[in-house]
Design a protein around this motif. Structure first.
Motif, mmCIF file in Angstrom:
data_model
loop_
_atom_site.group_PDB
_atom_site.id
_atom_site.type_symbol
_atom_site.label_atom_id
_atom_site.label_comp_id
_atom_site.label_asym_id
_atom_site.label_seq_id
_atom_site.Cartn_x
_atom_site.Cartn_y
_atom_site.Cartn_z
ATOM 1 N N LYS A 230 0.837 -1.122 0.038
ATOM 2 C CA LYS A 230 -0.200 0.673 0.017
ATOM 3 C C LYS A 230 0.700 1.526 0.061
ATOM 4 N N SER A 231 1.763 1.410 0.680
ATOM 5 C CA SER A 231 2.995 2.221 0.878
ATOM 6 C C SER A 231 3.514 2.715 -0.414
ATOM 7 N N GLU A 232 3.792 1.952 -0.994
ATOM 8 C CA GLU A 232 4.375 1.841 -2.886
ATOM 9 C C GLU A 232 2.879 1.946 -3.680
ATOM 10 N N LEU A 233 2.449 2.172 -3.236
ATOM 11 C CA LEU A 233 1.446 2.327 -4.495
ATOM 12 C C LEU A 233 0.744 3.884 -4.105
ATOM 13 N N ILE A 234 1.108 4.504 -2.592
ATOM 14 C CA ILE A 234 1.103 5.989 -2.389
ATOM 15 C C ILE A 234 1.747 6.779 -2.644
ATOM 16 N N LEU A 235 3.390 5.940 -2.900
ATOM 17 C CA LEU A 235 4.417 7.013 -3.875
ATOM 18 C C LEU A 235 4.473 6.963 -5.186
ATOM 19 N N VAL A 236 3.524 6.026 -6.022
ATOM 20 C CA VAL A 236 3.302 5.550 -7.108
ATOM 21 C C VAL A 236 2.390 6.693 -7.100
ATOM 22 N N ARG A 237 1.501 6.937 -6.572
ATOM 23 C CA ARG A 237 0.759 8.139 -7.021
ATOM 24 C C ARG A 237 0.946 9.225 -6.955
ATOM 25 N N LYS A 238 1.675 10.032 -5.680
ATOM 26 C CA LYS A 238 2.851 11.246 -5.501
ATOM 27 C C LYS A 238 3.037 11.080 -7.190
ATOM 28 N N LEU A 239 4.051 10.051 -7.285
ATOM 29 C CA LEU A 239 4.638 10.964 -8.528
ATOM 30 C C LEU A 239 4.102 10.734 -10.126
ATOM 31 N N GLY A 240 2.513 10.371 -9.660
ATOM 32 C CA GLY A 240 1.834 10.864 -11.297
ATOM 33 C C GLY A 240 1.406 11.994 -11.189
ATOM 34 N N LYS A 241 1.082 12.297 -10.076
ATOM 35 C CA LYS A 241 1.061 14.023 -9.282
ATOM 36 C C LYS A 241 1.906 14.549 -9.849
ATOM 37 N N SER A 242 3.038 14.248 -9.178
ATOM 38 C CA SER A 242 4.124 15.574 -9.572
ATOM 39 C C SER A 242 4.765 15.312 -11.039
ATOM 40 N N ILE A 243 4.225 14.157 -12.256
ATOM 41 C CA ILE A 243 4.325 14.651 -13.456
ATOM 42 C C ILE A 243 3.502 15.777 -13.683
ATOM 43 N N LEU A 244 2.570 15.359 -13.809
ATOM 44 C CA LEU A 244 1.093 16.333 -13.766
ATOM 45 C C LEU A 244 1.104 18.186 -13.769
ATOM 46 N N ASN A 250 11.871 16.243 -18.128
ATOM 47 C CA ASN A 250 12.747 15.711 -18.518
ATOM 48 C C ASN A 250 12.303 14.010 -18.010
ATOM 49 N N TYR A 251 11.644 13.478 -18.027
ATOM 50 C CA TYR A 251 11.941 12.348 -17.369
ATOM 51 C C TYR A 251 12.090 10.842 -18.196
ATOM 52 N N SER A 252 13.164 10.264 -16.931
ATOM 53 C CA SER A 252 13.475 8.446 -17.756
ATOM 54 C C SER A 252 12.749 7.673 -16.523
ATOM 55 N N LEU A 253 13.102 6.771 -17.069
ATOM 56 C CA LEU A 253 12.695 5.009 -16.525
ATOM 57 C C LEU A 253 13.449 4.975 -15.080
ATOM 58 N N ASP A 254 14.299 4.751 -15.207
ATOM 59 C CA ASP A 254 15.612 4.856 -14.462
ATOM 60 C C ASP A 254 15.977 6.126 -14.048
ATOM 61 N N GLN A 255 15.519 7.247 -13.823
ATOM 62 C CA GLN A 255 15.595 8.262 -12.749
ATOM 63 C C GLN A 255 14.243 8.359 -11.603
ATOM 64 N N LEU A 256 13.178 8.066 -12.445
ATOM 65 C CA LEU A 256 11.890 8.015 -11.629
ATOM 66 C C LEU A 256 12.523 6.778 -10.988
ATOM 67 N N ALA A 257 12.522 5.303 -11.142
ATOM 68 C CA ALA A 257 12.917 4.481 -10.110
ATOM 69 C C ALA A 257 14.195 5.279 -9.461
ATOM 70 N N LEU A 258 15.130 5.545 -9.388
ATOM 71 C CA LEU A 258 15.666 6.021 -8.370
ATOM 72 C C LEU A 258 15.620 7.382 -7.411
ATOM 73 N N ALA A 259 14.166 7.664 -7.640
ATOM 74 C CA ALA A 259 13.768 9.121 -7.451
ATOM 75 C C ALA A 259 12.935 8.325 -5.807
ATOM 76 N N THR A 260 12.173 7.573 -6.552
ATOM 77 C CA THR A 260 11.504 6.740 -5.162
ATOM 78 C C THR A 260 11.705 5.877 -4.746
ATOM 79 N N GLY A 261 12.524 4.549 -4.973
ATOM 80 C CA GLY A 261 13.977 3.889 -4.541
ATOM 81 C C GLY A 261 13.172 2.664 -5.115
ATOM 82 N N LEU A 262 11.392 2.492 -6.163
ATOM 83 C CA LEU A 262 10.998 1.321 -6.322
ATOM 84 C C LEU A 262 11.630 0.998 -7.455
ATOM 85 N N SER A 263 11.199 -1.324 -7.990
ATOM 86 C CA SER A 263 12.368 -0.921 -9.276
ATOM 87 C C SER A 263 11.281 -0.496 -10.313
ATOM 88 N N GLN A 264 12.354 -0.234 -11.668
ATOM 89 C CA GLN A 264 10.887 0.110 -12.720
ATOM 90 C C GLN A 264 9.385 -1.006 -12.811
#
Length: 342
Positions: A230-244, A250-264
């Motif tokens: 659940k906490s990881e899904l909340i992180l993903v939602r925060k990331l979605g809002k940040s992109i919005l 300039n986003y990349s999957l590597d950079q987003l994974a590093l920023a959230t601490g989640l795997s790709q």
């Protein structure tokens, strides 16, 4: 424990009965009834709003100082209830059951009882509760011209048309963060009078639609992503809002994974669950929506729009814009100019 027994004819009766047990005052403005409490029994508010066609809103934003057991008899007022927990938790059981079911944060409960049954709701002490409940009186709701319950899945259809209240029903919903956003949106409405009522009512129907969609998915066997907590899904939602908020970055999957601490892989699973898109598809969708808004609301030319939202190729932008909206950016802009001229 504070025990509150209620045989309500409507939700206002419920509000009055809670007031009789925990104190406070009820204020009314534009048919919005709010119980305000600040004493040794509770702190916060409970809001009730009735709308047309048997739709009601009951909002808890309160902390009880003792455990509370709410016993609601179904023989007077027995709607279908769509409850959602934004903060805290509660437990529910029918009088015919021995087991309490926990409804945790970001989870939901759809329930109704037999006409002679009792619903028991248990609220914990010293826990901030933010609980949104939409309550539908079936006989009134079915008279609404635009109500077409035949489009619902079989189980919900049977619940809605059971106007003689011969069956009990409960669906304990999975994690749903989209409803959380809508409940928060409703809490921030500052408008007054009729405008406030209309805005709240529109969000109520949005929330109701998400309850129904989530029930559909559960009936179809669509699972939650087991790879994420659940906490990881909340992180993903925060990331979605940040992109919005910042589509041009300039986003990349590597950079987003590093920023959230989640795997790709977890990022992809989270975006597919929350937005029905991969990460790349979501970023492209947000940029195109932003581009359409800029064309619609500013004097920027197409090239300026392209670079302001993070694209580097005008031809590529025109291609995917037409794929999404059926018009090239220039055709879309000309259509707007023509509409204004008329």
């Amino acid at each position: 424990m504070i025990e509150i027994g209620i045989k309500p004819d409507n939700l206002k009766d419920l509000l009055i009965e809670i007031k009789n047990h925990v104190g406070g005052t009820i204020k009314e403005e534009w048919n919005e009834f709010t119980l305000l409490v600040n004493n040794d029994k509770a702190t916060g508010s409970i809001r009730f709003m009735p709308f047309d066609w048997g739709v009601h809103l009951l909002d808890f934003n309160i902390t009880f100082r003792d455990d509370v057991k709410l016993s609601m008899h179904a023989n007077g007022f027995n709607p279908i209830r769509f409850a959602y927990v934004l903060n805290g938790y509660f437990e529910h059981k029918f009088s015919a059951d021995n087991r309490r079911i926990l409804i945790d944060q970001y989870h939901s409960l759809i329930f109704t009882n037999k006409a002679d049954g009792v619903n028991y709701i248990y609220f914990p002490k010293d826990t901030k509760l933010e609980i949104n409940s939409i309550e539908i009186v079936r006989k009134k709701f079915l008279k609404k011209r635009t109500t077409n319950v035949a489009t619902l899945n079989k189980k919900l259809y049977e619940v809605f048309v059971d106007t003689d209240e011969e069956n009990r029903f409960a669906h304990y919903g999975a994690l749903n963060l989209k409803i959380a956003d809508l409940v928060k949106k409703m809490q921030t409405i500052k408008a007054k009078g009729m405008l406030r009522v209309l805005r709240i009512e529109s969000i109520i129907y949005e929330i109701l639609s998400f309850h129904i969609q989530r029930h559909d998915k559960s009936q179809q066997g669509v699972p939650l992503p087991t790879s994420l907590t659940k906490s990881e899904l909340i992180l993903v939602r925060k990331l979605g809002k940040s992109i919005l908020k910042n589509p041009a970055k300039n986003y990349s999957l590597d950079q987003l994974a590093l920023a959230t601490g989640l795997s790709q892989a977890k990022l992809q699973d989270g975006f597919k669950f929350l937005y029905n898109r991969t990460v790349t598809e979501y970023i492209r969708h947000v940029r195109l929506e932003s581009a359409r808004d800029l064309i619609n609301t500013t004097d920027l030319n197409i090239s300026e729009v392209v670079y302001s939202i993070g694209f580097t190729s005008r031809s590529y932008f025109s291609k995917i814009f037409k794929e999404k909206y059926g018009l090239t950016p220039n055709e879309f802009k000309k259509q707007l100019v023509t509409a204004v001229a008329m």
